[in-house]
Design an enzyme around this catalytic site. Structure first.
Site, PDB file in Angstrom:
ATOM      1  N   LYS A 126       0.974  -1.352  -0.065  1.00  0.00           N
ATOM      2  CA  LYS A 126       0.022  -0.102   0.016  1.00  0.00           C
ATOM      3  C   LYS A 126       0.942   1.320  -0.031  1.00  0.00           C
ATOM      4  O   LYS A 126       1.901   1.166   0.511  1.00  0.00           O
ATOM      5  CB  LYS A 126      -1.024  -0.194   1.213  1.00  0.00           C
ATOM      6  CG  LYS A 126      -2.217   1.032   1.053  1.00  0.00           C
ATOM      7  CD  LYS A 126      -3.212   0.032   0.249  1.00  0.00           C
ATOM      8  CE  LYS A 126      -4.554   0.916   0.254  1.00  0.00           C
ATOM      9  NZ  LYS A 126      -5.676   0.017  -0.159  1.00  0.00           N
TER      10      LYS A 126
HETATM   11  P1  NAD Z   1     -13.198   7.799  -2.939  1.00  0.00           P
HETATM   12  O1  NAD Z   1     -12.154   8.821  -2.702  1.00  0.00           O
HETATM   13  O2  NAD Z   1     -13.441   7.449  -4.141  1.00  0.00           O
HETATM   14  O3  NAD Z   1     -14.367   8.020  -1.858  1.00  0.00           O
HETATM   15  C1  NAD Z   1     -14.371   8.251  -0.455  1.00  0.00           C
HETATM   16  C2  NAD Z   1     -15.670   8.454   0.005  1.00  0.00           C
HETATM   17  O4  NAD Z   1     -15.698   8.550   1.428  1.00  0.00           O
HETATM   18  C3  NAD Z   1     -16.068  10.007  -0.374  1.00  0.00           C
HETATM   19  O5  NAD Z   1     -17.591   9.811  -0.971  1.00  0.00           O
HETATM   20  C4  NAD Z   1     -15.974  10.730   0.800  1.00  0.00           C
HETATM   21  O6  NAD Z   1     -16.839  11.966   0.566  1.00  0.00           O
HETATM   22  C5  NAD Z   1     -16.078   9.988   1.771  1.00  0.00           C
HETATM   23  N1  NAD Z   1     -15.742  10.354   3.329  1.00  0.00           N
HETATM   24  C6  NAD Z   1     -14.459  10.525   3.489  1.00  0.00           C
HETATM   25  N2  NAD Z   1     -14.418  10.894   4.543  1.00  0.00           N
HETATM   26  C7  NAD Z   1     -15.541  10.892   5.280  1.00  0.00           C
HETATM   27  C8  NAD Z   1     -16.099  11.061   6.589  1.00  0.00           C
HETATM   28  N3  NAD Z   1     -15.123  11.414   7.667  1.00  0.00           N
HETATM   29  N4  NAD Z   1     -17.419  10.469   6.658  1.00  0.00           N
HETATM   30  C9  NAD Z   1     -18.185  10.067   5.487  1.00  0.00           C
HETATM   31  N5  NAD Z   1     -17.768   9.974   4.634  1.00  0.00           N
HETATM   32  C10 NAD Z   1     -16.468  10.290   4.248  1.00  0.00           C
HETATM   33  O7  NAD Z   1     -12.484   6.088  -2.267  1.00  0.00           O
HETATM   34  P2  NAD Z   1     -12.954   5.104  -2.768  1.00  0.00           P
HETATM   35  O8  NAD Z   1     -12.053   4.329  -3.460  1.00  0.00           O
HETATM   36  O9  NAD Z   1     -14.396   4.625  -2.569  1.00  0.00           O
HETATM   37  O10 NAD Z   1     -12.636   4.130  -1.279  1.00  0.00           O
HETATM   38  C11 NAD Z   1     -13.175   3.954  -0.044  1.00  0.00           C
HETATM   39  C12 NAD Z   1     -12.746   2.973   0.755  1.00  0.00           C
HETATM   40  O11 NAD Z   1     -12.836   1.603   0.171  1.00  0.00           O
HETATM   41  C13 NAD Z   1     -11.466   3.063   1.489  1.00  0.00           C
HETATM   42  O12 NAD Z   1     -11.510   2.547   2.609  1.00  0.00           O
HETATM   43  C14 NAD Z   1     -10.671   2.146   0.389  1.00  0.00           C
HETATM   44  O13 NAD Z   1      -9.519   1.730   0.896  1.00  0.00           O
HETATM   45  C15 NAD Z   1     -11.479   1.079   0.250  1.00  0.00           C
HETATM   46  N6  NAD Z   1     -11.435   0.462  -0.890  1.00  0.00           N
HETATM   47  C16 NAD Z   1     -11.433   1.092  -2.335  1.00  0.00           C
HETATM   48  C17 NAD Z   1     -11.151   0.253  -3.341  1.00  0.00           C
HETATM   49  C18 NAD Z   1     -11.116   0.719  -4.756  1.00  0.00           C
HETATM   50  O14 NAD Z   1     -11.244   0.153  -5.826  1.00  0.00           O
HETATM   51  N7  NAD Z   1     -11.346   2.159  -5.013  1.00  0.00           N
HETATM   52  C19 NAD Z   1     -11.010  -1.327  -3.281  1.00  0.00           C
HETATM   53  C20 NAD Z   1     -11.009  -1.694  -2.075  1.00  0.00           C
HETATM   54  C21 NAD Z   1     -11.346  -1.127  -0.892  1.00  0.00           C
END
Ligand code: NAD
Length: 436
Positions: A126
């Site tokens: 990561k």
């Molecule tokens: P992203 O940046 O696209 O979206 C993040 C979302 O979380 C946004 O809508 C933001 O407004 C919201 N957010 C941030 N802080 C917040 C808070 N304090 N309270 C409420 N909402 C809040 O990110 P993503 O890619 O969707 O990733 C989200 C999670 O999923 C992370 O934990 C990431 O590690 C995990 N993840 C992502 C992927 C991927 O393919 N993108 C894969 C596996 C896991």
């Protein structure tokens, strides 16, 4: 040299690494507790368990860039390779003002567990940069990405460590990373990152893959619990890549998305929210609040919403001992990494809430990243139907096999995932032995 544990107890005089310092609490400690919980199930392989508790390699880099006003700003960046016993490191890159080394270490370890739980031929890695990207222009973010990529270029590569998008990074970020790495090595190396735009060797289906996997895992859980998907009430925290796709796909399959929370606020509608329309409203106004027909809730009220499925898809440590006893859902499907603390896990278990853990529920993203990497190596690209069918099969099989392990041992799905994953990682460790 033997790779089996001696019959007598080995001497375990490990020095305590600085990152275990109690003043440095964080997600890493949660991960360590999760490993401790599973160690009793590992039998003789527990001889190697310390391997899981130490990242293989940590790189901390300074990332200086010229800002648009001509000044120079410095940002701290990280790349952690937690484990490479089963294959190259694999895991995303996060741009966030609160990124810490502890967080990146935990996220890298969860990738090791996830890749092994779903049986992808990868270890775990990561990366992250401590920056709030909302305060920087596109040009500044491009310079940041390119310099960060060059700094970690020492350790990444298509057969060494393959980054991907995470919070606040996206296909454009991956395009810059791929181009920068390619310029530095003197050839176009599409396989160095996944989550790229399709025009640059990205995979069809990647954008929705994590959300689609969340849906598959959640739908399987409903089947096991004898609950209908049609009309199931869904609450989603996080409305980005993962949360929006998951909300959309649940909605498309007849479930009712009744609450959405993101960084801009929390909205609720008992009659259901149309995720497409909420996204359009968010794009137009910059906030989910004010969406027609919705009520605005206080942030903490989100956890009390009566629903069938709760999807935390934002950041870690959202479901804690403080709010776990308020959760009304029958199923929590962890779209985010590490959203539930161990204490909250215990509370939810005691209340009969099924938690589909992150290492299973959000594995759809890395699974299609794996497909992308395979397609890049062979320069032969699959149709979206082929990709989705393979993703559904891998997620469905992983869910069912972990469900069986959980029933057999009388443990949670998280512990089952850790039993399966840690066993796979430590079997590889034992077979490879220690070098030299
Ligand atoms: P992203 O940046 O696209 O979206 C993040 C979302 O979380 C946004 O809508 C933001 O407004 C919201 N957010 C941030 N802080 C917040 C808070 N304090 N309270 C409420 N909402 C809040 O990110 P993503 O890619 O969707 O990733 C989200 C999670 O999923 C992370 O934990 C990431 O590690 C995990 N993840 C992502 C992927 C991927 O393919 N993108 C894969 C596996 C896991």
């Amino acid at each position: 040299m033997t790779t089996l544990p001696p019959d007598s107890m080995p001497r375990t005089l490990h020095s305590v690494p600085s990152y275990l310092d109690k003043s440095n609490l964080g997600p890493w400690e949660i991960y360590l507790e999760q490993v401790d919980r599973v160690t009793p199930y590992l039998g003789k392989l527990s001889y190697w368990a310390e391997t899981l508790k130490r990242p293989k390699r940590i790189l901390i880099v300074d990332v200086p860039i010229h800002l648009d006003d001509g000044t120079v700003a410095h940002f701290e960046g990280y790349r952690v390779q937690h484990n490479t016993s089963r294959g190259p490191a694999k895991g995303g890159v996060r741009f966030h003002q609160d990124v810490t080394l502890s967080e990146v270490m935990a996220l890298s370890a969860w990738m090791t567990i996830k890749n092994a739980a779903v049986n992808l031929p990868y270890g775990g890695g990561k990366g992250g940069v401590r920056i709030d990207p909302r305060n920087y222009s596109q040009g500044e973010l491009e310079r940041l990405t390119r310099r960060y990529t060059t700094e970690i270029g020492l350790v990444i590569g298509p057969d060494k460590d393959i980054p991907a998008p995470d919070v606040n990074t996206n296909p454009q970020t991956m395009a810059w990373m791929m181009d920068t790495y390619s310029m530095n090595v003197g050839r176009t190396a599409t396989g160095v990152v996944t989550g790229k735009p399709v025009q640059l060797g990205g995979s069809l289906g990647r954008a929705d893959a994590t959300g689609r996997g969340v849906f598959v895992a959640g739908a399987q859980a409903l089947i096991k619990l004898g609950m209908p998907l049609e009309g199931a009430k869904v609450a989603v925290q996080g409305f980005g890549n993962v949360g929006y796709a998951a909300a959309r796909i649940f909605h498309d399959h007849g479930a009712r998305v009744i609450a959405i929370q993101d960084v801009s606020g929390t909205i609720f509608s008992a009659g259901g929210l149309d995720p497409y329309a909420v996204q359009a409203h968010l794009q137009a106004t910059g906030s989910v609040t004010g969406f027609v027909g919705s009520d605005t809730l206080k942030g903490a009220e989100f956890w009390q919403v009566p629903c069938d499925i709760l999807i935390p898809a934002a950041l870690e440590k959202q479901i804690t001992a403080d709010n776990a006893d308020q959760i009304q859902a029958r199923v929590v499907v962890e779209g985010a990494n590490g959203p539930t603390t161990p204490a909250a896990d215990d509370i939810l278990r005691g209340r009969g809430v099924t938690v589909v853990p992150d290492v299973l529920a959000n594995a759809g993203g890395v699974t299609v990243s794996y497909f992308e990497w395979v397609q890049d190596f062979s320069s032969f690209f699959w149709t979206e139907d082929e990709i989705n069918a393979r993703l559904d099969r891998i997620m469905g099989e992983a869910f069912n096999s972990l469900w069986d392990v959980a029933e057999r041992h009388g443990v949670t799905l998280r512990t089952a995932a850790y039993i399966v994953a840690c066993t796979r990682v430590l079997e590889a460790r034992a077979l490879r032995g220690l070098y030299p």
